[in-house]
Design a protein around this motif. Structure first.
Motif, PDB file in Angstrom:
ATOM      1  N   LYS A   1      21.581  21.127   7.938  1.00 32.66           N
ATOM      2  CA  LYS A   1      21.832  20.721   6.819  1.00 32.66           C
ATOM      3  C   LYS A   1      23.376  20.867   6.421  1.00 32.66           C
ATOM      4  N   CYS A   2      23.933  22.267   7.432  1.00 29.63           N
ATOM      5  CA  CYS A   2      25.123  22.457   7.064  1.00 29.63           C
ATOM      6  C   CYS A   2      25.818  21.895   7.923  1.00 29.63           C
ATOM      7  N   ALA A   3      25.694  21.114   9.127  1.00 26.03           N
ATOM      8  CA  ALA A   3      26.469  19.854   9.932  1.00 26.03           C
ATOM      9  C   ALA A   3      26.981  19.116   9.084  1.00 26.03           C
ATOM     10  N   HIS A   4      25.706  18.486   7.996  1.00 24.01           N
ATOM     11  CA  HIS A   4      25.698  17.481   6.973  1.00 24.01           C
ATOM     12  C   HIS A   4      25.333  17.753   6.103  1.00 24.01           C
ATOM     13  N   PRO A   5      26.418  17.787   5.345  1.00 26.65           N
ATOM     14  CA  PRO A   5      25.727  19.203   3.420  1.00 26.65           C
ATOM     15  C   PRO A   5      25.490  18.039   2.475  1.00 26.65           C
ATOM     16  N   GLU A   6      25.867  16.870   3.505  1.00 27.52           N
ATOM     17  CA  GLU A   6      25.322  15.825   2.200  1.00 27.52           C
ATOM     18  C   GLU A   6      24.256  15.122   2.194  1.00 27.52           C
ATOM     19  N   GLY A   7      23.902  15.265   3.569  1.00 24.21           N
ATOM     20  CA  GLY A   7      22.142  14.404   3.950  1.00 24.21           C
ATOM     21  C   GLY A   7      21.010  15.667   3.188  1.00 24.21           C
ATOM     22  N   GLU A   8      20.135  15.054   3.965  1.00 29.04           N
ATOM     23  CA  GLU A   8      18.598  15.176   3.503  1.00 29.04           C
ATOM     24  C   GLU A   8      18.419  15.932   4.165  1.00 29.04           C
ATOM     25  N   PHE A   9      18.781  15.580   5.656  1.00 25.07           N
ATOM     26  CA  PHE A   9      17.744  15.354   7.296  1.00 25.07           C
ATOM     27  C   PHE A   9      16.449  15.097   7.142  1.00 25.07           C
ATOM     28  N   ALA A  10      15.263  15.487   6.972  1.00 25.12           N
ATOM     29  CA  ALA A  10      13.881  14.760   6.756  1.00 25.12           C
ATOM     30  C   ALA A  10      13.602  15.520   5.275  1.00 25.12           C
ATOM     31  N   ARG A  11      12.885  14.398   4.564  1.00 25.20           N
ATOM     32  CA  ARG A  11      12.452  14.683   3.446  1.00 25.20           C
ATOM     33  C   ARG A  11      11.090  14.460   3.731  1.00 25.20           C
ATOM     34  N   ILE A  12       9.823  14.293   4.511  1.00 27.64           N
ATOM     35  CA  ILE A  12       8.663  15.049   5.136  1.00 27.64           C
ATOM     36  C   ILE A  12       8.387  15.504   5.756  1.00 27.64           C
ATOM     37  N   TRP A  13       8.243  17.341   6.086  1.00 28.51           N
ATOM     38  CA  TRP A  13       7.598  17.459   6.957  1.00 28.51           C
ATOM     39  C   TRP A  13       6.262  18.008   7.223  1.00 28.51           C
ATOM     40  N   MET A  14       6.053  17.466   8.461  1.00 29.20           N
ATOM     41  CA  MET A  14       4.010  17.620   8.946  1.00 29.20           C
ATOM     42  C   MET A  14       3.909  18.025   9.905  1.00 29.20           C
ATOM     43  N   HIS A  15       3.206  18.540   9.938  1.00 34.31           N
ATOM     44  CA  HIS A  15       2.689  19.754  10.755  1.00 34.31           C
ATOM     45  C   HIS A  15       0.991  19.545  10.730  1.00 34.31           C
TER      46      HIS A  15
ATOM     47  N   MET B   1       1.086  -1.163   0.199  1.00 41.23           N
ATOM     48  CA  MET B   1       0.382  -0.366  -0.051  1.00 41.23           C
ATOM     49  C   MET B   1       0.880   1.184  -0.034  1.00 41.23           C
ATOM     50  N   ASN B   2       0.473   2.004  -0.989  1.00 39.21           N
ATOM     51  CA  ASN B   2       1.335   3.105  -0.652  1.00 39.21           C
ATOM     52  C   ASN B   2       0.783   4.759   0.003  1.00 39.21           C
ATOM     53  N   ILE B   3       1.914   4.785   0.794  1.00 41.16           N
ATOM     54  CA  ILE B   3       0.622   5.991   1.244  1.00 41.16           C
ATOM     55  C   ILE B   3       2.007   7.770   0.844  1.00 41.16           C
ATOM     56  N   TYR B   4       0.523   8.672   0.517  1.00 41.94           N
ATOM     57  CA  TYR B   4       1.017   9.963   0.548  1.00 41.94           C
ATOM     58  C   TYR B   4       0.106  10.511   1.966  1.00 41.94           C
ATOM     59  N   LEU B   5       1.484  12.018   2.015  1.00 42.84           N
ATOM     60  CA  LEU B   5       1.556  12.698   3.057  1.00 42.84           C
ATOM     61  C   LEU B   5       1.860  13.919   2.577  1.00 42.84           C
ATOM     62  N   HIS B   6       1.247  14.899   3.466  1.00 45.24           N
ATOM     63  CA  HIS B   6       1.569  16.388   2.908  1.00 45.24           C
ATOM     64  C   HIS B   6       2.784  17.335   3.483  1.00 45.24           C
ATOM     65  N   ASN B   7       3.920  17.063   2.229  1.00 50.34           N
ATOM     66  CA  ASN B   7       4.902  17.881   2.951  1.00 50.34           C
ATOM     67  C   ASN B   7       4.795  19.629   2.675  1.00 50.34           C
ATOM     68  N   THR B   8       5.289  20.058   4.367  1.00 49.24           N
ATOM     69  CA  THR B   8       4.676  21.251   4.121  1.00 49.24           C
ATOM     70  C   THR B   8       6.016  22.295   4.064  1.00 49.24           C
ATOM     71  N   LYS B   9       7.389  21.322   2.821  1.00 48.38           N
ATOM     72  CA  LYS B   9       8.033  21.796   2.953  1.00 48.38           C
ATOM     73  C   LYS B   9       7.510  22.201   1.590  1.00 48.38           C
ATOM     74  N   THR B  10       7.339  21.249   0.552  1.00 50.81           N
ATOM     75  CA  THR B  10       6.886  21.510  -0.643  1.00 50.81           C
ATOM     76  C   THR B  10       5.121  21.846  -0.516  1.00 50.81           C
ATOM     77  N   ARG B  11       5.074  22.028   0.167  1.00 57.20           N
ATOM     78  CA  ARG B  11       2.597  22.298  -0.218  1.00 57.20           C
ATOM     79  C   ARG B  11       2.739  21.817  -0.924  1.00 57.20           C
ATOM     80  N   LYS B  12       2.908  19.927  -1.292  1.00 59.25           N
ATOM     81  CA  LYS B  12       1.970  19.008  -1.746  1.00 59.25           C
ATOM     82  C   LYS B  12       1.881  18.319  -1.128  1.00 59.25           C
ATOM     83  N   LYS B  13       1.426  17.250  -1.350  1.00 63.14           N
ATOM     84  CA  LYS B  13       1.178  16.041  -1.059  1.00 63.14           C
ATOM     85  C   LYS B  13       2.150  15.179  -2.063  1.00 63.14           C
ATOM     86  N   GLU B  14       2.348  14.505  -1.448  1.00 61.19           N
ATOM     87  CA  GLU B  14       4.083  12.664  -1.852  1.00 61.19           C
ATOM     88  C   GLU B  14       3.482  12.232  -1.717  1.00 61.19           C
ATOM     89  N   LEU B  15       3.871  11.023  -2.427  1.00 61.25           N
ATOM     90  CA  LEU B  15       4.427   9.662  -1.737  1.00 61.25           C
ATOM     91  C   LEU B  15       5.548   9.329  -1.298  1.00 61.25           C
TER      92      LEU B  15
END
Length: 464
Positions: free
Chosen positions: A245-259, A1-15
């Motif tokens: 992001k500055c401590a680990h520029p190679e990382g994404e930190f969190a992909r999806i932000w939910m509020h 089952m696919n889960i779609y969540l609204h990402n605050t960062k992109t302002r849209k629902k994402e897989l």
């Protein structure tokens, strides 16, 4: 089952596409433990508990890591210790226990990890040292501050520019700051305050660095979901992103932000001055079952403002009484596909509850139908949302009331009536139980007796 969540960062629902295929990591900002959790504090707990349950259902419990922290060093905690004369450790230990007890009472599972900030000071110091070395932070008068303008994407989460933030808000401008928007990573400890040794002297971490350091240590430089109330979006989450992001520029930190949105009481903002401020424990002590609190919360989508009202509480209690009676004796099977799909669509709990109402109506309308399987599906669907669980059971029965003898008697009369075709004795006992405030449910599986709010034990005298 696919889960779609609204990402605050992109302002849209994402897989949801996990960083590590088949495994999910989620971080949610936890409480600052100095007092009881108010009812608004329970909303993110319940929201992300439903998501935790859904993730475990889809990926397997062993493949989901949910981290929620305890902030156990903070100005409010220090102030509470000073005014009460108690040790900080005593306060944080007690209030952490209160928090877990109250959240369990509303049906929340404990996260996989519950790190305490004071156990991760070393990781915070190490992250700050790295930021200083990279030029993203600087030491000044015993403090270490993050250079906000060194991170070009600052403000992207909340949709603000640095200059607009300065122009539109009162910002503390300490003399040791290079820029008004720079925020504290480390602060010196005052006399009598808790502190830890560091390259910048004895002190303690700023609030924002706690979550970055603990998320990195437990979930890595890139993980899937970060959640919390929308009041944390700025500055807390904005600052978390910048420093991580500055401590680990190679990382994404969190992909999806939910509020989640905030909570009101009877249409008004909750506040002590209005007399509508209350804690979860206040409601529990007033006799409001934790399951009822949870159900009221689930009736509103997490991204919409939620209004706690007495009417909603009463409706929730009546519904849950009916549903618990409906599934009495049923064994959990698999959840209904439509319920699971509603939850997988950005946690559409209101839609899932609508589906549960439809299922309950169909089951109740066909009492003669062999619907044991349907009841099991209904039960599993409800439990996917954290309601009708065994842990939250018992509130719908009057304390000290044992109706088993009445159930056995009614069952025996019904069995005899099936032989002699005379149901008058069954009808008489059933009517008397109903008059006493007992809901009677009979099926081929047996007799279930459910105590209702208007129950009057005196009316049971002489029935056996």
């Amino acid at each position: 089952m696919n889960i779609y969540l609204h990402n605050t960062k992109t302002r849209k629902k994402e897989l949801l596409e996990p960083v590590e295929p088949g495994r999910v990591g989620m971080y949610v900002c936890g409480p600052t433990v100095y007092d009881r959790a108010h009812i608004g504090n329970a909303r993110p707990v319940i929201v992300f508990d439903v998501l935790f349950r859904l993730l475990r259902h889809v990926y397997g419990a062993e493949n989901v890591r949910y981290v929620r922290n305890f902030t156990d060093v903070d100005d409010k905690i220090i102030a509470r210790a000073e005014e009460s004369g108690r040790e900080i450790g005593q306060i944080t230990e007690e209030t952490s226990r209160w928090y877990l007890e109250d959240m369990a009472a509303v049906g929340a599972l404990e996260p996989t990890d519950m790190p305490r900030a004071t156990d991760w000071i070393g990781a915070m110091v190490a992250m700050i040292e790295g930021l200083v070395e990279a030029g993203h932070a600087y030491a000044a008068e015993g403090h270490v501050l993050f250079r906000v303008r060194s991170y070009e994407a600052y403000g992207a989460l909340s949709g603000r520019s640095v200059d607009d933030m300065i122009a539109g808000a009162r910002v503390e401008v300490a003399p040791y700051k290079e820029d008004p928007m720079d925020f504290v990573l480390w602060k010196p400890a005052k006399a009598g305050e808790p502190g830890w040794e560091s390259p910048w002297g004895k002190g303690r971490p700023g609030w924002h660095i706690e979550c970055s350091a603990m998320a990195d240590a437990l979930l890595g430089a890139s993980f899937d979901i970060h959640g919390g109330g929308n009041d944390l979006m700025f500055p807390h989450h904005e600052n978390e992103i910048a420093q991580s992001k500055c401590a680990h520029p190679e990382g994404e930190f969190a992909r999806i932000w939910m509020h989640n949105e905030m909570l009101q009481v009877e249409g008004k903002k909750m506040s002590k001055s209005l007399g509508n401020f209350f804690t979860v424990r206040d409601l529990l002590d007033q006799g409001v079952p934790g399951e009822v609190i949870r159900f009221v919360f689930l009736g509103t989508h997490y991204r919409k403002p939620m209004d706690w009202t007495e009417k909603k509480r009463q409706e929730a209690e009546a519904t849950l009484r009916d549903w618990r009676g409906l599934v009495a004796g049923a064994e959990e099977t698999g959840p209904d596909t439509a319920v699971a799909e509603a939850l997988a669509d950005d946690l559409n709990t209101a839609g899932a509850i609508t589906r549960l109402h439809a299922m309950a109506k169909e089951i109740a309308a066909n009492p003669q139908k062999d619907c044991f399987y349907e009841k099991g599906t209904f039960l599993a669907s409800a439990r996917l949302m954290g309601i009708l669980t065994e842990e939250l059971a018992g509130w719908n029965a009057a304390p000290g009331v044992d109706l088993s003898a009445y159930a056995e008697r009614l069952g025996a009369l019904r069995e005899a009536a099936m032989e002699n075709k005379d149901f008058s004795a069954v009808d008489t006992l059933k009517a008397a139980l109903i008059e006493a405030g007992v809901e009677v449910k009979m099926s081929r599986l047996g007799v279930d007796l459910i105590v209702k709010p208007e129950f009057d034990a005196s009316k049971l005298e002489g029935l056996l």
